[in-house]
Each structure stands twice: as C-alpha cells, then as structure tokens.
Design an enzyme around this catalytic site. Structure first.
Site, short mmCIF file in Angstrom:
data_model
loop_
_atom_site.label_atom_id
_atom_site.label_comp_id
_atom_site.label_asym_id
_atom_site.label_seq_id
_atom_site.Cartn_x
_atom_site.Cartn_y
_atom_site.Cartn_z
N HIS A 1 0.85 -1.19 0.00
CA HIS A 1 0.00 0.00 0.00
C HIS A 1 0.88 1.24 0.00
CE1 HIS A 1 -3.23 2.74 1.06
NE2 HIS A 1 -4.03 1.79 0.65
N ASP B 1 -8.01 -5.53 0.31
CA ASP B 1 -8.53 -6.26 -0.85
C ASP B 1 -8.18 -7.74 -0.84
OD1 ASP B 1 -9.67 -3.95 -1.95
OD2 ASP B 1 -7.71 -3.31 -2.65
#
Ligand code: CMC
Length: 372
Positions: free
Chosen positions: A258, A312
C-alpha cells in the site's frame, strides 16, 4: 532544481476532516471514529451522513436521510434502457460508469452550490443502489426492478440483488460498504477532485472517479487477489505457486502492499472476521485456507520491506460468500466509495475552490526547424 514526484507520492493537495490514516501504525478513522468500531456498530447510511454532515445523525435526521435515499430508488426509463441495451459481456464497473455518464449529460447549466449539491447526494445514493443491484441482475439474466426499501441500505441492496437474503449477509455487506467508503485521496478520489475543481457537476466528477477505480493497482485489487486464489486451487499449491510466480517471475502479489500503510491495513481485521464467518461451503473454506497460507508467505517475504496485506486480500472472499461473482467486486467497492468521494468533493469545493492544475517539466526536443 525543480523535481517531479512520481505518482504524486507525498504530495498533499487538500486538508480534510474526513479520514485520518496513520500508515505506520495501521490506524484509520472517519471523523475521529475508529473504522472497525463504525463497521460494527453503525449502518452505511449513518456513516454516509457522518461523512457528509460531520456528525452521526439523530433519529430524525437519519429517518429524513433514509427517506430521501429511498425516494430515489426508482430509476428513470433512460437509465433502465441503457442497462438493458449494453452488450451482455459489458464490464459491471463500465456499466456503472456509462449510466452515471448519461446522468451527467442532463446536468445542464450546472453551477456548484452547497445547498443544491448536498440535496443531490441522497438522490445519487438511491440511484446508485438501484443501478448497481440492477447491473448484478441483468448480468445474472434477471429482470430489472425498482428496489423496495428495507430496514437499511444494505438490506435494500441485497434484497434487490438476490430477491431474499439473511441477516448475516446484510451485516457483512453493511460493514464492507462502511469499510470501503473512504480512504483519504487515492487515485479515484483524486480523479474526482480534479474534475470537481473545474466546478464541473457531481455526476461528471463521479464518472472520473469510477474510471480510475477500474485498474488492478487500485479498485480492481479484490478481483485480482481472488483470481490468485482460484489459480492456486489447493492449499498444497500455495508454496509452489508463490515460488514460481512471485519469487521467480517477480509478479506482484495482489492484495499486498500500500502507498500509505507500512503495516497491516486496519480494515483487514473486519474483513477477515466476515470471511471466517461466511465461508461455510467446502469451496469457500478451501479458498479461505489458500488465502491464509498465501498471506502468511507474503508477509514473511515482504513484511520486512513494510509490505503487508491490504483490505482487498480478504474482501473478495466476503463478496463471494455473500453471493457476488468476481466481476462485481470492483463495482461493490464503487457503490461504497461513491459516498466518500461525494464528501471529498463537497469538502474540497466548499473550502478551497482551487483549480487542480499541476505542472510537467518539459524534457523533449529544443526548438527544431520544421521540414516535411
Ligand atoms: N508484491 C510484490 N512486491 C511489491 C508489492 C507486491 N504486492 N507491492 C510493492 N512491492 C514492491 C515493488 O516491487 C517495489 O520493489 P522495488 O523497490 O524492489 O522495486 C517496492 O515494493 C515499492 O513498490 P511501488 O509500486 O513503487 O510502491 P507503491 O507505493 O506505488 O505501491 C501498490 C503501492 C498498491 C501499487 C503496490 O503495493 C502494489 O502493486 N500492490 C499490489 C496491488 C494491490 O494490492 N493494490 C491494492 C492497494 S489497496 C487499495 C487502494 O487503496 O487502492
């Protein structure tokens, strides 16, 4: 010397009172409230209201907000016609983008004003619930319907998709819609802000956002992560698959890493909880076991570089267990994120009204003689 910031990394373009992220310590809050607490204790519409208006609603405010959303569940005929007439293979998120785009075309003589736009938001939330549930329906060969209001947004949505559902799935989708609602200003929200900063209309700004959501580095990651689990097939194949694809072929492990988090994504906790609760069939349990093994290996390998699982990784497992196919995952993310994007647009345009217009450093030819 002027330097560029590739990917706009560490570039700040707005102040926000909406979402706080501490990427080093894995903390995320909406308007000061812990994200997992909101997911557990609030409904999607309460949190939407919080994001848009600054405080959780009292009973009357909530009931007014819900009524306004519910009054906009019936789609106009032109939207239904678009839904019916796009080719069967059309991508779900692409359909959402097309219908929103059609709606933007009738925002004539648009001029931003706080009052009008805040009034427009429940209309958008009602419309989008109906568009997304009907995208699922047409892709499953079912007729288009006008959703019937349930006890909350999540129930209305699932009933519209599946005709009937159960409380566990309603809780899970409600939590997912809250967890995905906002994440400061990732690519899609930034795309919306760029459009909104020109004082374009809300629907055009949403179209910009939805198009940016589609790629696997952003909104498409839940689908990408789930496809990995399907490709791996069995828990025993996790290690050989990882060695071949991630170590030898240097592919990215989707669902890991991320831009902001250098530790676990805080939203993961809730998604993992619902993935555990809802994975009941042998196929679902198999996928969950693959995911857990793959996560362990991924974090062992990349954790030392600050690359951990993001939300996710497990959200697709939850969406699938609720009953949605792969093709709907990014669209469900979109359904949720639209609320946060609307809050950012409102915040940006109301407070700053500054056109977003970055620069590029020219490094092409010097002046050249024109000749054919
Ligand atoms: N698997 C393997 N290596 C990775 C991964 C990954 N998932 N993520 C980052 N790296 C490595 C990358 O190869 C690079 O290594 P090196 O410095 O040796 O070249 C280094 O980490 C930095 O990567 P980057 O792409 O420059 O960093 P970024 O901040 O642009 O990356 C990211 C963020 C999300 C694009 C990236 O982590 C990624 O591609 N992840 C996989 C896709 C994914 O799960 N996306 C969902 C993100 S969360 C949802 C959202 O907020 O949109």
């Amino acid at each position: 010397m002027t330097e560029i910031s590739p990917g706009l990394e560490n570039v700040y373009i707005k102040y926000t009172e909406l979402t706080y992220i501490d990427g080093d310590n894995g903390i995320m809050r909406y308007r000061g409230y812990d994200i997992n607490e909101l997911a557990e204790k609030s409904s999607f519409e309460e949190v939407s209201y919080l994001m848009l208006f600054g405080e959780l609603p009292d009973e009357k405010e909530l009931s007014n907000f819900k009524n306004k959303i519910n009054n906009n569940l019936k789609l106009p005929d032109y939207m239904k016609n678009i839904l019916k007439n796009l080719p069967g293979e059309a991508d779900s998120l692409g359909i959402l983008q097309t219908v929103l785009s059609a709606r933007s075309s009738i925002e004539l003589n648009y001029k931003y004003s706080e009052k009008n736009d805040k009034e427009l938001i429940p209309e958008i939330l009602g419309n989008v619930l109906s568009i997304v549930s009907n995208i699922y329906r047409i892709k499953s060969g079912k007729a288009i319907i006008d959703p019937i209001p349930g006890k909350n947004y999540a129930e209305t949505f699932l009933n519209a998709c599946f005709d009937k559902t159960d409380d566990q799935k309603i809780d899970a989708i409600d939590a997912a819609l809250i967890l995905y609602m906002d994440h400061e200003i990732p690519a899609s929200t930034t795309a919306a802000l760029v459009t909104a900063s020109t004082l374009s209309d809300m629907y055009s700004s949403l179209v910009s956002a939805v198009t940016a959501l589609r790629g696997p580095l952003h909104g498409g990651a839940a689908e990408g992560a789930y496809k990995q689990f399907l490709e791996i097939k069995t828990p025993e194949n996790v290690e050989p698959w990882f060695k071949k694809n991630i170590i030898e072929d240097k592919k990215r492990l989707i669902g890991l890493g991320h831009r902001v988090y250098k530790t676990y994504d805080p939203r993961l906790k809730s998604f993992k909880k619902y993935a555990d609760k809802l994975s009941v069939t042998p196929e679902q349990k198999n996928i969950l076991e693959i995911a857990k093994k793959l996560e362990e290996l991924g974090v062992k390998t990349f954790g030392p570089k600050g690359i951990y699982t993001n939300t996710d990784f497990y959200s697709g497992i939850v969406f699938n267990a609720i009953g949605f196919p792969l093709d709907m995952f990014t669209t469900l993310f979109g359904l949720s994120r639209i609320s946060g994007i609307l809050a950012h647009i409102t915040e940006y345009v109301e407070k700053q009204e500054k056109l977003i217009r970055p620069r590029a450093i020219y490094n092409g030819y010097d002046k050249r003689e024109y000749k054919k």
